[in-house]
Design an enzyme around this catalytic site. Structure first.
Site, PDB file in Angstrom:
ATOM      1  CD  GLN A  48      -2.956   1.103   2.233  1.00  0.00           C
ATOM      2  OE1 GLN A  48      -3.065   0.142   2.985  1.00  0.00           O
ATOM      3  NE2 GLN A  48      -3.737   2.151   2.317  1.00  0.00           N
ATOM      4  CG  PHE A  49       1.371   3.978  -3.537  1.00  0.00           C
ATOM      5  CD1 PHE A  49       1.485   5.355  -3.670  1.00  0.00           C
ATOM      6  CD2 PHE A  49       0.285   3.343  -4.117  1.00  0.00           C
ATOM      7  CE1 PHE A  49       0.529   6.075  -4.371  1.00  0.00           C
ATOM      8  CE2 PHE A  49      -0.664   4.045  -4.816  1.00  0.00           C
ATOM      9  CZ  PHE A  49      -0.550   5.427  -4.945  1.00  0.00           C
ATOM     10  CB  THR A  50      -1.919   5.495  -0.012  1.00  0.00           C
ATOM     11  OG1 THR A  50      -2.476   4.342   0.618  1.00  0.00           O
ATOM     12  CG2 THR A  50      -2.329   5.539  -1.473  1.00  0.00           C
TER      13      THR A  50
END
Length: 146
Positions: free
Chosen positions: A78-80
């Site tokens: 999850q890059f966010t």
């Protein structure tokens, strides 16, 4: 490297309506790879995911780890999670690793976890739009940093 971990009764991740990873009791980890993350961070995070004591012992105290209970681990990239949210009304992503670097880092974390945790490690699909479902047990949620 960051990991938002949640103690779960169950969790799953689907892509295009198809389940690609699912676990029963264990740990869901949403993982964000940051610029500069390398082998030391991957090793440390894997050890923390498997060894972090957030499961109840016989007295109801958080003294047991995923390894102790034999639970499963669901890792979801999850890059966010690595976004810069310190100012403004829109996140910035310069604090997240570039996609190719993040994928290599995430894959390395998965490999280490699978090596040290035989009860099982499931994953989502890197870069895909994923639908994550979970039953948070507690709720118990922590942010780990390596």
């Amino acid at each position: 490297m960051l990991a938002l971990i949640q103690r779960v009764s169950s969790a799953s991740v689907a892509v295009d309506g198809q389940t690609v990873g699912a676990i029963g009791p264990g740990l869901l980890a949403l993982v964000g790879v940051q610029p500069g993350d390398a082998e030391p961070q991957f090793q440390r995070m894997a050890q923390r995911l498997i060894g972090y004591r957030i499961f109840a012992d016989d007295h109801g105290k958080m003294n047991c780890s995923l390894a102790n209970i034999g639970g499963k681990l669901l890792l979801v990239s999850q890059f966010t999670l690595a976004a810069d949210t310190r100012s403004g009304m829109r996140p910035g992503f310069s604090t997240a690793a570039a996609p190719a670097d993040a994928e290599r880092g995430f894959d390395r974390l998965v490999a280490i976890c699978r090596e040290i945790h035989p009860p099982g490690v499931e994953i989502g699909r890197f870069g895909a739009h994923m639908v994550v479902s979970l039953v948070n047990d507690g709720p118990v949620t922590f942010l780990l940093q390596s």
